[in-house]
Scaffold this active site. Structure first.
Site, PDB file in Angstrom:
ATOM      1  N   GLU A 114      -9.271  -5.416  -5.840  1.00 13.05           N
ATOM      2  CA  GLU A 114      -9.027  -4.118  -5.196  1.00 13.05           C
ATOM      3  C   GLU A 114      -9.704  -2.946  -5.896  1.00 13.05           C
ATOM      4  O   GLU A 114      -9.665  -1.834  -5.381  1.00 13.05           O
ATOM      5  CB  GLU A 114      -7.520  -3.851  -5.091  1.00 13.05           C
ATOM      6  CG  GLU A 114      -6.818  -4.752  -4.105  1.00 13.05           C
ATOM      7  CD  GLU A 114      -5.432  -4.255  -3.733  1.00 13.05           C
ATOM      8  OE1 GLU A 114      -5.292  -3.065  -3.414  1.00 13.05           O
ATOM      9  OE2 GLU A 114      -4.491  -5.070  -3.771  1.00 13.05           O
ATOM     10  N   SER A 171       0.833  -1.194   0.000  1.00 12.57           N
ATOM     11  CA  SER A 171       0.000   0.000   0.000  1.00 12.57           C
ATOM     12  C   SER A 171       0.877   1.258   0.000  1.00 12.57           C
ATOM     13  O   SER A 171       1.618   1.475  -0.954  1.00 12.57           O
ATOM     14  CB  SER A 171      -0.958  -0.033   1.198  1.00 12.57           C
ATOM     15  OG  SER A 171      -1.975   0.934   1.051  1.00 12.57           O
ATOM     16  N   HIS A 199      -7.552  -5.692  -0.760  1.00 14.58           N
ATOM     17  CA  HIS A 199      -6.377  -4.907  -0.362  1.00 14.58           C
ATOM     18  C   HIS A 199      -5.706  -5.445   0.896  1.00 14.58           C
ATOM     19  O   HIS A 199      -4.516  -5.216   1.106  1.00 14.58           O
ATOM     20  CB  HIS A 199      -6.795  -3.446  -0.149  1.00 14.58           C
ATOM     21  CG  HIS A 199      -5.648  -2.491  -0.008  1.00 14.58           C
ATOM     22  ND1 HIS A 199      -4.762  -2.245  -1.023  1.00 14.58           N
ATOM     23  CD2 HIS A 199      -5.245  -1.718   1.037  1.00 14.58           C
ATOM     24  CE1 HIS A 199      -3.862  -1.360  -0.628  1.00 14.58           C
ATOM     25  NE2 HIS A 199      -4.123  -1.029   0.622  1.00 14.58           N
TER      26      HIS A 199
END
Length: 285
Positions: free
Chosen positions: A209, A148, A258
């Protein structure tokens, strides 16, 4: 690993004891700005290779270190299959019990205001020397991985200090951040002289995602679609692979979001960064 011993009476447990990861140690260090960090380091019990151990550095170490360490040990247990040998695993975390420290990671992992550059300075000038004091390491086989914001940080490290790490893994990189400002860093990187030893980059993302997660969570749909996690990751990999400046691979893990994608990313990251055949550009058998 230490476990609770069984009681003499059926169905009754004795008092438990704390469980520790084998061969792992925890340290506290401070940056030049006085900020504390938790440093997690696992050194293999085996003798080091002649060139030293390869090293995998993980940002958000509180969340990623244990899974990466277990994955590395499992793969190193079958080197004839995985190509992975013993390696030093390093996690960089923060004081506290949370797996992710939202405020601190934003300061360290985002390029805004020079935070990512200060964090790279910390890794290069303070953390790696500490690791080198604990075990002989192969500085030609240093690797970096993050998820991320950590994936965005990995891309920033590649573009601004391409000679620091041999292999890098950008998991679900937040390319959308600050109107995709990372693309300007990429453009500058592609204009700079090519390194003598091309770096290796793996970009991963969860297949859910973007559109699937948007359908599952309507209240987040606009933000998820704007972030374009899947599309941005694929486009980044396509541009970098076409440049011919580095070995770039891209994996989208079907059915993963995610958060659920993290173990899959770490499994692939271990193989990508630590398998000797991969580093030599060969195909493992």
């Amino acid at each position: 690993m230490r476990t609770a011993s069984a009681s003499n009476r059926p169905g009754e447990l004795s008092h438990g004891v704390a469980v520790a990861l084998p061969h792992a140690r925890q340290f506290e260090i401070h940056s030049a700005q006085g900020l504390p960090y938790r440093l997690l380091v696992a050194v293999p019990p085996e003798p080091a290779p002649a060139a030293g151990f390869p090293v995998l550095v993980l940002v958000d170490g509180d969340a990623l270190f244990a899974t990466a360490l277990t994955t590395a040990r499992l793969q190193a247990g079958r080197p004839e299959v995985s190509g992975v040998g013993p390696a030093v695993i390093v996690g960089i975390g923060y004081p506290g019990a949370a797996p992710f420290d939202a405020e601190r990671r934003r300061l360290d992992l985002l390029p805004d205001g020079g935070g990512a550059d200060r964090f790279l300075d910390l890794i290069e000038t303070q953390l790696l020397p500490v690791v080198a004091d604990l075990a002989p390491i192969d500085r030609a086989r240093l690797a970096l991985a993050g998820h991320s914001f950590g994936g965005l940080f990995t891309l920033h490290a590649l573009f601004t200090r391409p000679g620091l790490f041999r292999s890098l893994v950008a998991g679900s990189p937040s390319i959308w951040w600050n109107d995709r400002a990372i693309l300007a860093a990429r453009a500058q990187y592609l204009r700079s002289p090519a390194p003598i030893v091309p770096p290796r980059l793996l970009i991963t993302v969860g297949g859910d995602e973007q559109t699937t997660d948007a359908l599952r969570f309507p209240d987040r749909a606009t933000r998820l679609e704007k972030a374009r996690m899947v599309d941005n990751a694929g486009e980044m990999a396509e541009v970098l692979a076409a440049s011919g400046r580095l070995d770039c691979e891209h994996v989208a893990f079907a059915g993963e979001n995610h958060v659920s994608v993290i173990p899959a990313m770490l499994s692939r990251a271990v193989a990508f960064t630590l398998a000797e055949a991969s580093v030599r550009g060969e195909t493992a058998r």
